[in-house]
Design a protein around this motif. Structure first.
Motif: not given
Lengths: 234, 234
Positions: B141-158, B165-170
């Motif tokens: 069970l994993i809880r990931h926490r990101f800076c909000v500046t990365q929010a746009a990059r995470l929107n499409d992760y399903r 996925y993140l590597a693919g987002q640069g």
DNA sequence: CAATATTTGTGCGTATGTATA
DNA sequence: TTATACATACGCACAAATATT
């Protein structure tokens, strides 16, 4: 006292009440007897025992037949840097570090030991069991296994930091790789670490090498997870 | 049947018998009902239950009210290299890896999160909870926490590998340091991981950085210790 | 859908054993 | 020895979750 909350079974309600009251007690204090507590909450002794079971499982209480049920010390975490020696990083934090030599054995190497330490069939290993205490409280149980070629160097070790001792003998060791896991302690391990059988151990299997890169020591450390975390830094 | 007891209590004798008989059953099989087993061994149902408790504590059985008691799969250890991505090292072993996105939240950063991720007071974090399955069995069970500046990059992760996925987002991430410990699961965590409450979890708190060395992600993974070990290699 | 049976979960009562003070 | 503490084991009854009719 009314313990009527919907949905939660009685014994867990009780556990919550006791958990709260424990904060008023000091470590080492004895809980009132089971009959007495059961009477106070107007529940059957079985129900009271189930509630106490919960707190024992959580590592807050220690039951001793014939004596009573004691409050255990609050958990304290001492982070440890993986790269440096066990003792140094901790004494830097102002923690009193001790190591007791429990046992010393010489026996034939197992298959895994032969593989890891690059030994030939029939070779012996020297096995040292040590107990680590932080601020007087037992925290880790460590089983060190060395190639028998290092036997001479280990003869005079009686306790204290083993890595420091070996460095003094001209054998500075560096960790090569580690495998970290967790499990519950055996009866014996729990006894040596003065911990409940239901609280988890952090296990670290480490292979260490001498300056020439030869594998020299295989160690398995078992640490109380409520007192210990393992830090991996670059 | 005579369960002669010198020293060992009846319920533990029973547990030993059951533990032995479990080897004849396949994972997923149901145990006979408690009344039936109690009758077969001529013991009280409480005593039978206490024996079964032992095996549940050991992680061999799973009780389900109204259904029955199931035999769990034998523990399997999947060593994981600390340096590489979770999925890669495992699929290399022929293990089927899945990741489910359980929840996505945005909330104010806690003090610890601000400190680790170098955020200012008032900044938000994006929190993703994921469940990892190996060969169809929930393991972490994993809880990931990101800076909000990365929010746009995470929107499409399903779902699926988050790092991939993140590597693919640069945004390729590298682990900076980890703190490893162990504890027992909460009721909720045990439920999500389909594990007994009394089996330990391995906890890994990791800070990851982007290529420029800026801290970007703080993740806390909780893994079944009977299915998982953490390997630290140079 | 409702009713019923089955299975585990909780709670009480009682008795006796074993370790410790 | 006696008293007290926790440990084990029996019995009965009902609740709650699930499966089946």
């Amino acid at each position: 006292m009314n313990l009527s909350r919907q949905s939660e079974p009685l014994y867990r309600e009780l556990a919550a009440v006791l958990r709260d009251e424990l904060r008023q007690l000091r470590p080492g204090d004895y809980l009132p007897g089971e009959l007495q507590l059961a009477a106070r909450f107007s529940v059957n002794r079985h129900t009271l025992r189930r509630a106490v079971d919960e707190l024992v499982l959580e590592g807050r209480l220690l039951r001793q037949q014939g004596k009573g049920t004691r409050v255990l010390a609050a958990p304290l975490i001492y982070p440890v840097a993986a790269g440096s020696a066990y003792s140094e990083s901790l004494s830097a934090l102002g923690v009193r570090v001790e190591a007791q030599l429990l046992e010393r054995r010489r026996r034939p190497a197992s298959q895994e030991e032969r593989q890891q330490l690059k030994l030939a069939e029939g070779d012996d290993v020297i096995e040292l069991d040590t107990l680590r205490l932080l601020d007087g409280q037992p925290v880790s149980l460590i089983r060190h296994r060395f190639c028998v070629t290092q036997a001479a160097r280990l003869n005079d070790y009686r306790g204290g930091s083993l890595r420091q001792y070996l460095a003094g003998q001209g054998l500075p060791l560096t960790r090569s790789h580690s495998l970290i896991g967790a499990r519950l302690p055996s009866r014996d391990e729990a006894g040596r670490l003065l911990m409940p059988r239901h609280a988890p151990l952090l296990t670290v299997l480490t292979l260490s090498r001498d300056p020439a890169g030869r594998p020299v020591e295989l160690s398995l450390s078992l640490s109380r997870a409520d007192r210990f975390q393992y830090q991996v830094a670059p």
